[in-house]
Scaffold this motif. Structure first.
Motif, PDB file in Angstrom:
ATOM      1  N   PHE A 169       0.872  -1.194   0.230  1.00  0.00           N
ATOM      2  CA  PHE A 169      -0.010   0.026  -0.247  1.00  0.00           C
ATOM      3  C   PHE A 169       1.014   1.496   0.189  1.00  0.00           C
ATOM      4  O   PHE A 169       0.509   2.147  -0.888  1.00  0.00           O
ATOM      5  N   PHE A 170       1.882   1.308   0.772  1.00  0.00           N
ATOM      6  CA  PHE A 170       2.649   2.447   0.838  1.00  0.00           C
ATOM      7  C   PHE A 170       3.227   2.836  -0.387  1.00  0.00           C
ATOM      8  O   PHE A 170       3.457   3.771  -0.935  1.00  0.00           O
ATOM      9  N   ALA A 171       3.901   1.727  -0.931  1.00  0.00           N
ATOM     10  CA  ALA A 171       4.411   1.920  -2.250  1.00  0.00           C
ATOM     11  C   ALA A 171       3.558   2.316  -3.313  1.00  0.00           C
ATOM     12  O   ALA A 171       3.899   3.121  -4.199  1.00  0.00           O
ATOM     13  N   MET A 172       2.371   1.682  -3.309  1.00  0.00           N
ATOM     14  CA  MET A 172       1.485   2.164  -4.050  1.00  0.00           C
ATOM     15  C   MET A 172       1.000   3.543  -4.186  1.00  0.00           C
ATOM     16  O   MET A 172       0.803   4.430  -5.166  1.00  0.00           O
ATOM     17  N   GLY A 173       0.799   4.139  -2.761  1.00  0.00           N
ATOM     18  CA  GLY A 173       0.422   5.619  -2.591  1.00  0.00           C
ATOM     19  C   GLY A 173       1.523   6.295  -3.064  1.00  0.00           C
ATOM     20  O   GLY A 173       1.332   7.409  -3.351  1.00  0.00           O
ATOM     21  N   LEU A 174       2.853   5.970  -3.030  1.00  0.00           N
ATOM     22  CA  LEU A 174       3.979   6.564  -3.568  1.00  0.00           C
ATOM     23  C   LEU A 174       3.891   6.636  -4.883  1.00  0.00           C
ATOM     24  O   LEU A 174       4.043   8.068  -5.446  1.00  0.00           O
ATOM     25  N   LEU A 175       3.849   5.723  -5.845  1.00  0.00           N
ATOM     26  CA  LEU A 175       3.562   5.705  -7.172  1.00  0.00           C
ATOM     27  C   LEU A 175       2.532   6.322  -7.693  1.00  0.00           C
ATOM     28  O   LEU A 175       2.506   6.819  -9.063  1.00  0.00           O
ATOM     29  N   ASN A 176       1.316   6.110  -7.172  1.00  0.00           N
ATOM     30  CA  ASN A 176       0.037   6.671  -7.897  1.00  0.00           C
ATOM     31  C   ASN A 176      -0.510   7.720  -7.163  1.00  0.00           C
ATOM     32  O   ASN A 176      -1.485   8.349  -8.000  1.00  0.00           O
ATOM     33  N   ASN A 177      -0.163   8.126  -6.104  1.00  0.00           N
ATOM     34  CA  ASN A 177      -0.505   9.407  -5.549  1.00  0.00           C
ATOM     35  C   ASN A 177       0.476  10.396  -5.411  1.00  0.00           C
ATOM     36  O   ASN A 177       0.598  11.616  -5.937  1.00  0.00           O
ATOM     37  N   ALA A 178       1.478  10.192  -4.209  1.00  0.00           N
ATOM     38  CA  ALA A 178       2.163  10.975  -4.007  1.00  0.00           C
ATOM     39  C   ALA A 178       3.121  11.777  -4.929  1.00  0.00           C
ATOM     40  O   ALA A 178       3.336  12.976  -5.124  1.00  0.00           O
ATOM     41  N   ILE A 179       3.732  10.950  -5.979  1.00  0.00           N
ATOM     42  CA  ILE A 179       4.631  11.246  -6.982  1.00  0.00           C
ATOM     43  C   ILE A 179       3.855  12.100  -7.850  1.00  0.00           C
ATOM     44  O   ILE A 179       4.110  13.264  -8.190  1.00  0.00           O
ATOM     45  N   PRO A 180       2.882  11.528  -8.702  1.00  0.00           N
ATOM     46  CA  PRO A 180       2.148  11.907  -9.744  1.00  0.00           C
ATOM     47  C   PRO A 180       1.251  13.355  -9.374  1.00  0.00           C
ATOM     48  O   PRO A 180       1.230  14.353 -10.094  1.00  0.00           O
ATOM     49  N   PHE A 181       0.628  13.177  -8.298  1.00  0.00           N
ATOM     50  CA  PHE A 181      -0.260  14.225  -7.773  1.00  0.00           C
ATOM     51  C   PHE A 181       0.750  15.597  -7.535  1.00  0.00           C
ATOM     52  O   PHE A 181       0.507  16.635  -7.974  1.00  0.00           O
ATOM     53  N   SER A 182       1.843  15.225  -7.116  1.00  0.00           N
ATOM     54  CA  SER A 182       2.779  16.463  -6.653  1.00  0.00           C
ATOM     55  C   SER A 182       3.112  17.150  -7.934  1.00  0.00           C
ATOM     56  O   SER A 182       3.257  18.232  -8.082  1.00  0.00           O
ATOM     57  N   LEU A 183       3.788  16.058  -8.846  1.00  0.00           N
ATOM     58  CA  LEU A 183       4.421  16.648  -9.953  1.00  0.00           C
ATOM     59  C   LEU A 183       3.418  17.458 -10.844  1.00  0.00           C
ATOM     60  O   LEU A 183       3.660  18.469 -11.490  1.00  0.00           O
TER      61      LEU A 183
END
Length: 303
Positions: free
Chosen positions: A74-88
């Motif tokens: 879940f943590f890795a998925m949150g990084l790849l699908n939310n944290a990184i793309p939403f921020s960029l």
């Protein structure tokens, strides 16, 4: 190749609704960014959406996984699908139009095919998929403008940031298939948003300081829209549409988002896109239709 599902009137209605919801999310994010820093805006988006989805899970009585391995996924998925793309993509929207951001967002499917071909043995790049990828990337080049590829200013950096966000979505899709496909989709979405909240809330505090609550009404409405409707609600609607329409027809949603975002950006923000952006989108749309075989089926029927 698996044939596309025929769409019922209800499936069409919900597909169009999902397209409008996600298309309008670009406008709401841009409105919020006038008053809220990027990291704080993303933290709002994932934190409130996670709370709502866990409430839905609790209401439905869906079993919550306990395995540390699943929570790590879940943590890795949150990084790849939310944290990184939403921020960029949010940072990119500070420097390019919402409509152009939505056009680049459509490259998620193109990157998804390339990443899947690299990762999974059953996702080989067939000739029609390869042709679709090439045409799709040609559309990206046209939308950016060949001359702009030779310089690197803040606008160019913003466009690259949005494209990197879509690439992150593609890796997230591969990760989800490898680690989360056995879970109920509501659990996968809630767990993913929890993972991204664990990243974004501390990061927002560190980079932006405590969130400001004395915001304009328009800002709060924008935050409520992209967190509650365009994230929590849209994920639940997405899985309903996926069941009714199939994954192939969901590619139509990727294309339908773009005119919604362009229209709202023009009407409310006064944005005007260069003609090359529309030409690039036309090429990108053609690439996507070739990629999923839809265009080839139309050509066969015409003969």
């Amino acid at each position: 190749m698996t044939p596309q599902k025929s769409l019922s009137p209800r499936a069409w209605a919900e597909l169009l609704l999902l397209s409008f919801i996600w298309g309008a999310s670009f406008l709401s994010i841009r409105v919020a960014l006038d008053e809220v820093p990027v990291m704080t805006a993303v933290a709002h988006r994932v934190f409130w959406a996670a709370l709502i989805l866990w409430g839905y899970v609790r209401l439905k009585g869906i079993a919550i996984p306990r395995s540390p391995r699943i929570w790590g996924a879940f943590f890795a998925m949150g990084l790849l699908n939310n944290a990184i793309p939403f921020s960029l993509m949010a940072w990119g929207q500070l420097h390019i139009e919402t409509g152009l951001t939505s056009i680049f967002n459509a490259t998620t499917a193109i990157f998804g095919v390339v990443v899947a071909a690299m990762v999974f043995t059953d996702e080989r790049l067939s000739w029609n998929r390869g042709l679709g990828v090439v045409i799709g990337f040609a559309g990206v080049v046209v939308a950016i403008g060949p001359a702009n590829l030779m310089q690197f200013d803040i606008r160019s950096m913003a466009q690259v940031a949005v494209l990197l966000g879509t690439l992150s979505y593609a890796f997230a899709g591969a990760w989800a298939r490898s680690t989360l496909s056995h879970l109920p989709p509501q659990i996968a979405a809630a767990g993913m948003l929890t993972g991204s909240s664990m990243i974004m809330v501390p990061l927002a505090f560190y980079m932006d300081g405590p969130p400001q609550l004395a915001l304009q009404t328009d800002t709060w409405l924008a935050i409520a829209y992209f967190a509650i409707i365009a994230t929590a609600g849209a994920y639940l609607l997405y899985y309903r549409v996926l069941t009714m329409a199939g994954s192939g027809n969901l590619m139509l949603c990727t294309l339908l988002i773009v005119p919604v975002a362009i229209t709202l950006g023009a009407l409310i923000l006064g944005e005007a896109l260069a003609p090359r952006a529309f030409a690039g989108f036309a090429l990108l749309a053609l690439g996507l239709l070739i990629l999923d075989g839809r265009m080839l089926r139309v050509l066969r029927k015409s003969h």
